[in-house]
Write an enzyme that holds these catalytic residues in place. Structure first.
Site, PDB file in Angstrom:
ATOM      1  N   GLU A   1      -5.035  -5.011  10.514  1.00  0.00           N
ATOM      2  CA  GLU A   1      -4.015  -3.992  10.739  1.00  0.00           C
ATOM      3  C   GLU A   1      -4.297  -3.295  12.070  1.00  0.00           C
ATOM      4  O   GLU A   1      -5.132  -2.370  12.119  1.00  0.00           O
ATOM      5  CB  GLU A   1      -4.042  -2.963   9.609  1.00  0.00           C
ATOM      6  CG  GLU A   1      -3.769  -3.532   8.243  1.00  0.00           C
ATOM      7  CD  GLU A   1      -3.223  -2.483   7.277  1.00  0.00           C
ATOM      8  OE1 GLU A   1      -2.165  -2.717   6.715  1.00  0.00           O
ATOM      9  OE2 GLU A   1      -3.851  -1.422   7.115  1.00  0.00           O
TER      10      GLU A   1
ATOM     11  N   HIS B   1      -9.307   1.179   5.017  1.00  0.00           N
ATOM     12  CA  HIS B   1      -8.026   1.343   5.719  1.00  0.00           C
ATOM     13  C   HIS B   1      -8.231   2.254   6.926  1.00  0.00           C
ATOM     14  O   HIS B   1      -9.014   3.203   6.872  1.00  0.00           O
ATOM     15  CB  HIS B   1      -6.981   1.937   4.762  1.00  0.00           C
ATOM     16  CG  HIS B   1      -5.603   1.860   5.320  1.00  0.00           C
ATOM     17  ND1 HIS B   1      -5.143   2.752   6.260  1.00  0.00           N
ATOM     18  CD2 HIS B   1      -4.602   0.971   5.128  1.00  0.00           C
ATOM     19  CE1 HIS B   1      -3.902   2.412   6.599  1.00  0.00           C
ATOM     20  NE2 HIS B   1      -3.553   1.339   5.921  1.00  0.00           N
TER      21      HIS B   1
ATOM     22  N   GLY C   1       3.132  -1.025   4.203  1.00  0.00           N
ATOM     23  CA  GLY C   1       3.225   0.403   3.890  1.00  0.00           C
ATOM     24  C   GLY C   1       4.667   0.789   3.604  1.00  0.00           C
ATOM     25  O   GLY C   1       5.181   0.602   2.496  1.00  0.00           O
TER      26      GLY C   1
ATOM     27  N   ASN D   1       0.879  -1.167   0.000  1.00  0.00           N
ATOM     28  CA  ASN D   1       0.000   0.000   0.000  1.00  0.00           C
ATOM     29  C   ASN D   1       0.917   1.216   0.000  1.00  0.00           C
ATOM     30  O   ASN D   1       1.525   1.527   1.017  1.00  0.00           O
ATOM     31  CB  ASN D   1      -0.886  -0.031   1.257  1.00  0.00           C
ATOM     32  CG  ASN D   1      -1.722   1.233   1.394  1.00  0.00           C
ATOM     33  OD1 ASN D   1      -1.766   2.056   0.490  1.00  0.00           O
ATOM     34  ND2 ASN D   1      -2.388   1.384   2.535  1.00  0.00           N
ATOM     35  N   TRP D   2       0.999   1.874  -1.150  1.00  0.00           N
ATOM     36  CA  TRP D   2       1.942   2.998  -1.266  1.00  0.00           C
ATOM     37  C   TRP D   2       1.424   4.250  -0.565  1.00  0.00           C
ATOM     38  O   TRP D   2       2.131   5.230  -0.445  1.00  0.00           O
ATOM     39  CB  TRP D   2       2.217   3.290  -2.740  1.00  0.00           C
ATOM     40  CG  TRP D   2       2.981   2.198  -3.457  1.00  0.00           C
ATOM     41  CD1 TRP D   2       3.389   0.991  -2.936  1.00  0.00           C
ATOM     42  CD2 TRP D   2       3.437   2.194  -4.825  1.00  0.00           C
ATOM     43  NE1 TRP D   2       4.062   0.267  -3.886  1.00  0.00           N
ATOM     44  CE2 TRP D   2       4.106   0.971  -5.065  1.00  0.00           C
ATOM     45  CE3 TRP D   2       3.340   3.108  -5.879  1.00  0.00           C
ATOM     46  CZ2 TRP D   2       4.675   0.652  -6.300  1.00  0.00           C
ATOM     47  CZ3 TRP D   2       3.902   2.783  -7.110  1.00  0.00           C
ATOM     48  CH2 TRP D   2       4.568   1.576  -7.311  1.00  0.00           C
ATOM     49  N   LYS D   3       0.167   4.252  -0.174  1.00  0.00           N
ATOM     50  CA  LYS D   3      -0.456   5.428   0.464  1.00  0.00           C
ATOM     51  C   LYS D   3      -0.231   6.656  -0.421  1.00  0.00           C
ATOM     52  O   LYS D   3      -0.210   6.524  -1.629  1.00  0.00           O
ATOM     53  CB  LYS D   3       0.077   5.584   1.893  1.00  0.00           C
ATOM     54  CG  LYS D   3      -0.066   4.274   2.697  1.00  0.00           C
ATOM     55  CD  LYS D   3       0.172   4.420   4.160  1.00  0.00           C
ATOM     56  CE  LYS D   3      -0.019   3.081   4.850  1.00  0.00           C
ATOM     57  NZ  LYS D   3       0.146   3.123   6.295  1.00  0.00           N
TER      58      LYS D   3
ATOM     59  N   GLY E   1       2.796   2.250  10.854  1.00  0.00           N
ATOM     60  CA  GLY E   1       3.751   3.352  10.715  1.00  0.00           C
ATOM     61  C   GLY E   1       4.439   3.736  12.011  1.00  0.00           C
ATOM     62  O   GLY E   1       5.086   4.781  12.098  1.00  0.00           O
TER      63      GLY E   1
END
Ligand code: 13P
Length: 257
Positions: free
Chosen positions: A172, A100, A239, A10-12, A178
């Site tokens: 998640e 998400h 991520g 997930n590159w966000k 993060g």
């Protein structure tokens, strides 16, 4: 029945179109054909909307699939800034991430809107990566399972057992995203097993056995092997570590059976 692992990035809101294409080129160079062997995991990347076309072009000739990070539930209409499932399908996208925690936390997503998005995506033929997870406060209060159950039941309301084939769940824990704080192998496995048991009750034990449940939250080369070795962890939604070719490649390697 063995479930094929799925490694999803997930590159966000990271990487422009040219940067995304460069990352794919670096992955291809690192892959040297081994990505195609049967034992390899399925690999998915989810770039920002504006980068999807360039990434689809860059992955041509590779087994890498491309997904989006969100989708609106309406077919079209006055929804400024939104993207429909039909638009994604025409572009060539195969998957879409829905629910998400960053969407829930910063953009007001609720289980109701998540469910609407899930149903629209499935109806259009997209595969869904449905994200669920508890916050730190919820974990500390000991209500993790109750939160997970509420999310799974709401988000999958009116989704049939047949449609479940096109759903991947991603557990998640919000406190692990993060933050560098990963759930321990045991903490993750416990929730994954709970989710599978719940799906067994909502659908049927056999249907639940077939569903892939990914772990997401600070997964990186150093902790991936332990997490991926858990019986109910079927891959990762990644991520930060998905933005570096070497790290993402290491995660793909870690998922090889
Ligand atoms: P990190 O791997 O950066 O913790 O992000 C996880 C995530 O939110 C994937 O969807």
């Amino acid at each position: 029945m063995a479930r094929r692992k799925l490694i999803a990035g997930n590159w966000k809101m990271n990487l422009t179109a040219s940067e995304g294409a460069k990352l794919i080129a670096d992955l291809k160079a690192a892959c040297d054909g081994s990505c195609k062997c049967d034992c390899a995991p399925e690999v998915l990347v989810c770039p920002p909307f504006t980068t999807i076309a360039a990434v689809l072009e860059a992955v041509k000739g590779t087994p890498i699939e491309v997904g989006a990070q969100n989708v609106h539930w309406a077919e079209n209409g006055a929804y400024t800034g939104e993207i429909s499932a039909k638009m994604l399908v025409e572009l060539g996208v195969s998957h879409v991430i829905i629910g998400h925690s960053e969407r829930r936390q910063y953009f007001g997503e609720t289980d109701e809107t998540v469910n609407q998005r899930v149903k629209a995506a499935l109806a259009a033929g997209l595969k869904v990566v449905l994200c669920i997870g508890e916050t730190l406060t919820e974990r500390e209060k000991g209500v993790t399972n109750a939160i997970i159950e509420k999310q799974v039941r709401w988000d999958l309301a009116d989704v049939s057992a047949e449609q479940l084939d096109n759903i991947v769940l991603a557990y998640e824990p919000v406190w692990a995203i993060g933050t560098g704080k990963t759930a321990t192998n045991e903490q993750a496995q416990e929730v994954h097993a709970f989710i599978r048991e719940l799906l067994g009750k909502m659908y049927c034990p056999k249907c639940a056995e077939a569903v892939r449940i990914l772990y997401g939250g600070s997964m990186k080369p150093a902790n991936a092997a332990g997490l991926l070795a858990q019986p109910d962890i079927d891959g990762g939604l990644i991520g930060g570590a998905a933005l570096k070719a070497a790290d993402f490649m290491a995660l793909i390697q870690a998922a090889k059976a």
